[in-house]
Structures are given as structure tokens and as C-alpha cells.
Design an enzyme around this catalytic site. Structure first.
Site, PDB file in Angstrom:
ATOM      1  N   LEU A  46       0.765  -1.292  -0.152  1.00 40.86           N
ATOM      2  CA  LEU A  46      -0.118   0.049   0.011  1.00 40.86           C
ATOM      3  C   LEU A  46       0.902   1.334   0.105  1.00 40.86           C
ATOM      4  CD1 LEU A  46      -2.666  -1.103   2.870  1.00 40.86           C
ATOM      5  CD2 LEU A  46      -2.939  -0.994   0.388  1.00 40.86           C
ATOM      6  N   HIS A  47       0.550   2.147  -0.712  1.00 41.78           N
ATOM      7  CA  HIS A  47       1.381   3.426  -0.709  1.00 41.78           C
ATOM      8  C   HIS A  47       0.415   4.795  -1.329  1.00 41.78           C
ATOM      9  CE1 HIS A  47       1.931   2.477  -5.146  1.00 41.78           C
ATOM     10  NE2 HIS A  47       2.274   3.724  -5.375  1.00 41.78           N
TER      11      HIS A  47
END
Length: 373
Positions: free
Chosen positions: A214-215
Site C-alpha cells: 500500500l502506498h
């Protein structure tokens, strides 16, 4: 010298972030072995971790960059502006290329494309035509603008061709070449299969596990949304062992909100970001991937791994039509993980995703260089 006594074509290959390194590596390998081309790697410095950047170059078999622009970090405007200033100086004062190749959709892509065009240099965009149709994504803005000014647009799939045609771009500028990300995987598949992850991880992987990445700002920058995601991951960790290579942006957000402790207590194994070989070794044996990334959707499709994409849209709709990828919301995480654990691998067969894209790109570039005045 090339045929007819012409000098070798000097080509700048622009890299700035992890996906760029992966896409450039196969093309570098082909171009550097050609007699007509002199490829030059220009690293903008956009990558969040220069040490990780060095590891990526090593894993992918790339030489040290010929030029490093040392871009400033920070906002999109700061990164884009600093890359433009530095790249203009490079081209004017030190190394003016015959062609500029930009890849993907990061800030370095539009920055160098725009700078090159204003200097009268021809630009080719590798991985052109992808669209999420979500203009709230900075990457979508970069994609649309880069495609609008590039002289040569190399697309990975038919939907990308259709997107460009819909935007009024002439067919003479568009060439479908396939997916360069798959070239990297094909070239290094034996090394990926042989890679021993245990020393890197510090623990042994179970037979069944999932990988989380996740980013995206929409997922990690809003505390309420990030808390909801973490809560759902903690529940999902009861269904399957989860390994979470944590992007620095995400790590800062988790620590700031005190959510890293919740994940650890739930048994989610958080690890530092991985370079190419260990990361591909990690995902290749995973039962499923939960991500908000772009390229991982393609790699998962090629490998047949169920991919759960925590986004409202994707610029890679072919992965949805193949059934290898699924868009999910935060509330869908537990149910989607349960379904993914029931699915068997179904590697997808996609035209031109065959490990030979770099060869087609090189041939296209050679023809375009010959046509240039």
C-alpha cells in the site's frame, strides 16, 4: 559507426522510481548489445531511497547510471520542477541525446518529456495509452500529458491503442509492443525461483500466505481511511498469514497514527521494502496479493495470482477482463481474501506479453531514428 557511415544514435533512458528501473532493464540489455544505438541511463533521483535504488540496479543487471540529476523530494510540483531544471542543464551543457525514452507515469516521466520537447528533442513513451479515467490521480495527469506530446507511443495492449485514438492521437505515432514488465520477469525468472528469502525475512514463510502493498495517498494519507484498512487487515490476518513490505510513506503514516502496533499484534509481518529479486520471489509463491499498485496487477496476471486492488479504478483494465484482478473497497477486504484463498492459479495468456517487448521497442526506435532528418 552504423550502416551508411552514420553515428550511433544516442538515447537517454529516463528512470526515477522502482517501476522505471524494472521497465528500462530489458530495453537497456537489448540496446546496449546493438551496433546502432548508444543507450545512456539518466537517473532523476526521484526514488524515495537511494540505497534501495542501488539494490534495484544490481538485481536487474543495470550499470550505474551515467547521469544522476539528484531531484528534490517533496510535493509533485517540487519533484517535477527540480527534474526539469536539472535535465535541461544536462541536455544543454553536458549530454544532448538524439532520442529521449520515458517510461510509465511518475513525475520524472512528464518532467523529462516536457523538457525534451521544449528543447526540440524527439520523445518516445514506453507504456503509453494506459488510462484509469480518474483525473484525481497524479499518475493519470502524467500519463495523459506525456502521451499528448510524445512523438512515439509504445503501448502494451489493445485498450491502450483505443484510448490514444479516442484522444485524437494519430495511428502513425502509436505502436503496440507488449508489456515490458513481463520481459524483466522472464529474463530473471530463474534467479527469482532460486532466491532464498529466509535470510532476508528472518522467518520462514508458511505454505499459504498473502502479500500486502500500500502506498497510494488516497489509502495511506487520510488517518480515518488508513485506520479502517488496518482494522480490516487485522481481521484478514486470521484467515491467512500476511507479509507487508511497507513503503516509507506508509511506514510514516502507520507510525504517526500508532497503527503499526495494531498490525504487529494481529500477526501481520511488516518488512522493509524489497528490491526486485526478493520481492518477485515473495509474490510468486503467494496465494493472493492485496495492493494499490499498478505494475503488480500485471505481474500477478502473468503469474496467475489472484490480485485484489484496493482502488476505485485501474489503468490496466485488461487485468479485470481476464479475471486475474479485482477492484475492491475497504469493506470488501475480508470477503475478497476469503474468495482469493479458494481460487487456483490461472496464468493469463495475453498477446505480446511474451518477454520480447524490448526487442520490438528497439526495432521501432531504430526505424524511427532512421526516418529522422
Amino acid at each position: 559507426m552504423t550502416e551508411k557511415g552514420q553515428s550511433r544514435v544516442r538515447v537517454h533512458l529516463i528512470v526515477g522510481a522502482r517501476p522505471n528501473f524494472v521497465k528500462i532493464a530489458p530495453l537497456w540489455r537489448v540496446l546496449s548489445n546493438s551496433s546502432w544505438c548508444e543507450p545512456v541511463i539518466v537517473h532523476t533521483g526521484q526514488h524515495y531511497d537511494l540505497n534501495m535504488s542501488d539494490w534495484m540496479f544490481r538485481d536487474l543487471g543495470l550499470p550505474a547510471p551515467h547521469h544522476h540529476l539528484n531531484a528534490q523530494t517533496g510535493s509533485h510540483a517540487r519533484v517535477t520542477g527540480s527534474v526539469m531544471v536539472a535535465y535541461e542543464a544536462l541536455c544543454l551543457e553536458q549530454d544532448r541525446p538524439d532520442w529521449v525514452v520515458v517510461v510509465g507515469d511518475v513525475d520524472s516521466t512528464i518532467a523529462c518529456a516536457l523538457t525534451a520537447k521544449k528543447l526540440g528533442l524527439p520523445v518516445a513513451h514506453l507504456e503509453a495509452g494506459l488510462r484509469s479515467f480518474d483525473r484525481s490521480m497524479p499518475e493519470e495527469i502524467n500519463r495523459v500529458l506525456t502521451d499528448s506530446i510524445a512523438d512515439l507511443l509504445w503501448t502494451p495492449s489493445a485498450d491502450a491503442d483505443e484510448n490514444l485514438a479516442r484522444e485524437g492521437i494519430g495511428a502513425e505515432r502509436i505502436e503496440r509492443v507488449g508489456n515490458i514488465m513481463i520481459d524483466a520477469l522472464v529474463n530473471l525468472e530463474a534467479a527469482v525461483d532460486a532466491y532464498d528469502l529466509t535470510p532476508d525475512l528472518g522467518f520462514a514463510l508458511p505454505e499459504v500466505y498473502g502479500v500486502v502493498t500500500l502506498h497510494r495517498p488516497s489509502n495511506v494519507d487520510v488517518p480515518k481511511i488508513l485506520k479502517e484498512i488496518v482494522d480490516r487487515l487485522c481481521v484478514a490476518a486470521r484467515q491467512a498469514f500476511l507479509v507487508f513490505p511497507v513503503h516509507p510513506r506508509t511506514a510514516r503514516a502507520l507510525e504517526r497514527e500508532g497503527l503499526d502496533a495494531l498490525l504487529a499484534d494481529a500477526g501481520v509481518r511488516m518488512i522493509p521494502p524489497c528490491s526486485y529479486l526478493p520481492f518477485m520471489a515473495l509474490i510468486k509463491k503467494a496465494a493472493f496479493l492485496l495492493t494499490d499498485s499498478g505494475g503488480i496487477q500485471e505481474e500477478a496476471s502473468y503469474l496467475g495470482i489472484p490480485c485484489l486492488t484496493l482502488r476505485n479504478s485501474t489503468e490496466r483494465p485488461i487485468t479485470l477482463s481476464l479475471g486475474t484482478n479485482r477492484l475492491i473497497g475497504v469493506d470488501d477486504i475480508e470477503g475478497a481474501v476469503a474468495q482469493a484463498l479458494l481460487h487456483h492459479r490461472r496464468p493469463a495468456t495475453i498477446p505480446l506479453w511474451d518477454g520480447k517487448t524490448a526487442e520490438r521497442v528497439a526495432l521501432s526506435l531504430q526505424k524511427a531514428a532512421r526516418r529522422a532528418p
